[in-house]
Design a protein around this motif. Structure first.
Motif, PDB file in Angstrom:
ATOM      1  N   THR A   1       0.837  -1.198   0.000  1.00 52.14           N
ATOM      2  CA  THR A   1       0.000   0.000   0.000  1.00 52.14           C
ATOM      3  C   THR A   1       0.868   1.242   0.000  1.00 52.14           C
ATOM      4  OG1 THR A   1      -1.844   1.122   1.117  1.00 52.14           O
ATOM      5  CG2 THR A   1      -0.140   0.166   2.510  1.00 52.14           C
ATOM      6  N   ASP A   2       0.290   2.337  -0.457  1.00 54.39           N
ATOM      7  CA  ASP A   2       0.997   3.614  -0.474  1.00 54.39           C
ATOM      8  C   ASP A   2       0.724   4.334   0.840  1.00 54.39           C
ATOM      9  OD1 ASP A   2       2.176   6.011  -0.982  1.00 54.39           O
ATOM     10  OD2 ASP A   2       0.966   6.524  -2.741  1.00 54.39           O
ATOM     11  N   THR A   3       1.764   4.640   1.576  1.00 59.18           N
ATOM     12  CA  THR A   3       1.586   5.268   2.891  1.00 59.18           C
ATOM     13  C   THR A   3       1.000   6.671   2.786  1.00 59.18           C
ATOM     14  OG1 THR A   3       3.891   6.028   2.825  1.00 59.18           O
ATOM     15  CG2 THR A   3       3.446   3.922   3.922  1.00 59.18           C
ATOM     16  N   ASN A   4       1.077   7.289   1.619  1.00 53.70           N
ATOM     17  CA  ASN A   4       0.528   8.637   1.447  1.00 53.70           C
ATOM     18  C   ASN A   4      -0.944   8.633   1.068  1.00 53.70           C
ATOM     19  OD1 ASN A   4       3.052   9.897   1.920  1.00 53.70           O
ATOM     20  ND2 ASN A   4       3.677   9.457  -0.194  1.00 53.70           N
ATOM     21  N   THR A   5      -1.514   7.460   0.862  1.00 52.97           N
ATOM     22  CA  THR A   5      -2.922   7.348   0.482  1.00 52.97           C
ATOM     23  C   THR A   5      -3.789   7.179   1.722  1.00 52.97           C
ATOM     24  OG1 THR A   5      -2.346   6.333  -1.638  1.00 52.97           O
ATOM     25  CG2 THR A   5      -4.605   6.049  -0.866  1.00 52.97           C
ATOM     26  N   ARG A   6      -4.781   8.043   1.881  1.00 47.72           N
ATOM     27  CA  ARG A   6      -5.705   7.950   3.015  1.00 47.72           C
ATOM     28  C   ARG A   6      -7.040   7.411   2.512  1.00 47.72           C
ATOM     29  NH1 ARG A   6      -5.454   9.789   8.081  1.00 47.72           N
ATOM     30  NH2 ARG A   6      -3.565  10.975   7.599  1.00 47.72           N
TER      31      ARG A   6
ATOM     32  N   THR B   1     -10.467   5.825  -4.711  1.00 52.97           N
ATOM     33  CA  THR B   1      -9.235   5.634  -3.954  1.00 52.97           C
ATOM     34  C   THR B   1      -9.044   4.179  -3.570  1.00 52.97           C
ATOM     35  OG1 THR B   1      -9.462   7.868  -3.042  1.00 52.97           O
ATOM     36  CG2 THR B   1      -7.941   6.382  -1.933  1.00 52.97           C
TER      37      THR B   1
ATOM     38  N   ARG C   1      -3.010  -1.234  -6.560  1.00 55.16           N
ATOM     39  CA  ARG C   1      -1.661  -1.142  -5.990  1.00 55.16           C
ATOM     40  C   ARG C   1      -1.262  -2.473  -5.360  1.00 55.16           C
ATOM     41  NH1 ARG C   1       2.462   2.413  -4.220  1.00 55.16           N
ATOM     42  NH2 ARG C   1       3.873   1.141  -2.949  1.00 55.16           N
TER      43      ARG C   1
ATOM     44  N   SER D   1      -4.752   5.764  12.662  1.00 57.87           N
ATOM     45  CA  SER D   1      -4.855   5.663  11.206  1.00 57.87           C
ATOM     46  C   SER D   1      -6.262   5.969  10.694  1.00 57.87           C
ATOM     47  CB  SER D   1      -4.442   4.259  10.749  1.00 57.87           C
ATOM     48  OG  SER D   1      -5.338   3.293  11.261  1.00 57.87           O
TER      49      SER D   1
END
Length: 241
Positions: free
Chosen positions: A50-55, A109, A116, A149
């Protein structure tokens, strides 16, 4: 019943018997089938699930209506991920748990996060679990929790992983039902689930005739939780039940 020789395939999982007596579990063929099913066979691999910048947040009704990716079979993908995670892939446990929380109305998203994860699986489909022929009877538990989170309902996520010798045999990531007020409480709830799983596994191994070497270590990274658990254990040791 009939003897069909060494176990090689069972419910989508490949088993390879090594010359040293160890067994390797792999779902590479299953991953290839997933990539083909969602037309991602030729995608580029990703380094993380996962992309850590994606919320990941719930989409509004208007955004959901205008979502261009509503035709993507999100629920089918989530189901495939759950089976893969349950079988041999503890490394995608948190991501799959998060994606599974929005099966009814996945927004753009979440669809992107699903793709991803498919990119990550493309680069890690060769991952295996290896179990030695004579593992040391050392049961070890690792646990951790995430307090901040989820900004929508503030409910924590916790998880644990158990190893026997050097290979994982049990893992789980879930969203807790309780809203807590401190990081110590978060870690304590996660530690509770981990200890319950530890006792369950010790009972199973005992029933199978395994003699465990003393106590089972449970690793937690919160000093307040460790102190609280140690203090509770010390108080109970002086009481009679």
């Amino acid at each position: 019943m009939d003897d069909r020789g060494q176990l090689k395939w069972f419910l989508g999982i490949d088993f390879q018997h090594q010359p040293d007596g160890s067994y390797c579990m792999s779902q590479e063929r299953y991953v290839n089938a997933i990539l083909s099913k969602f037309n991602m066979t030729d995608c580029n691999p990703a380094a993380t699930p996962t992309d850590t910048n994606t919320r990941l947040l719930t989409a509004s009704a208007e955004k959901q209506e205008n979502n261009q990716d509503t035709q993507f079979p999100y629920c089918q993908a989530a189901g495939c991920f759950i089976y893969l995670m349950t079988g041999t892939r503890p490394d995608i446990s948190w991501t799959v748990s998060k994606l599974s929380q929005f099966l009814e109305k996945p927004n753009t998203t979440y669809v992107q996060a699903t793709k991803r994860l498919l990119h990550y699986l493309k680069g890690t489909k060769h991952y295996i679990l290896k179990y030695s022929a004579k593992p040391k009877d050392e049961l070890t538990m690792f646990t951790d929790s995430d307090w901040t989170s989820d900004i929508e309902d503030r409910r924590l996520a916790s998880g644990y992983l158990t190893t026997l010798g050097t290979a994982p045999i049990s893992w789980n990531t879930c969203k807790q039902a309780t809203v807590v007020l401190s990081s110590c409480e978060v870690e304590y709830l996660g530690l509770t689930d981990a200890v319950k799983e530890t006792l369950y596994l010790r009972n199973i191994l005992g029933a199978l005739g395994k003699t465990l070497n003393g106590k089972t270590p449970v690793y937690c990274d919160n000093q307040g939780t460790i102190a609280l658990a140690s203090n509770t254990s010390s108080q109970q040791s002086h009481e009679t039940y």
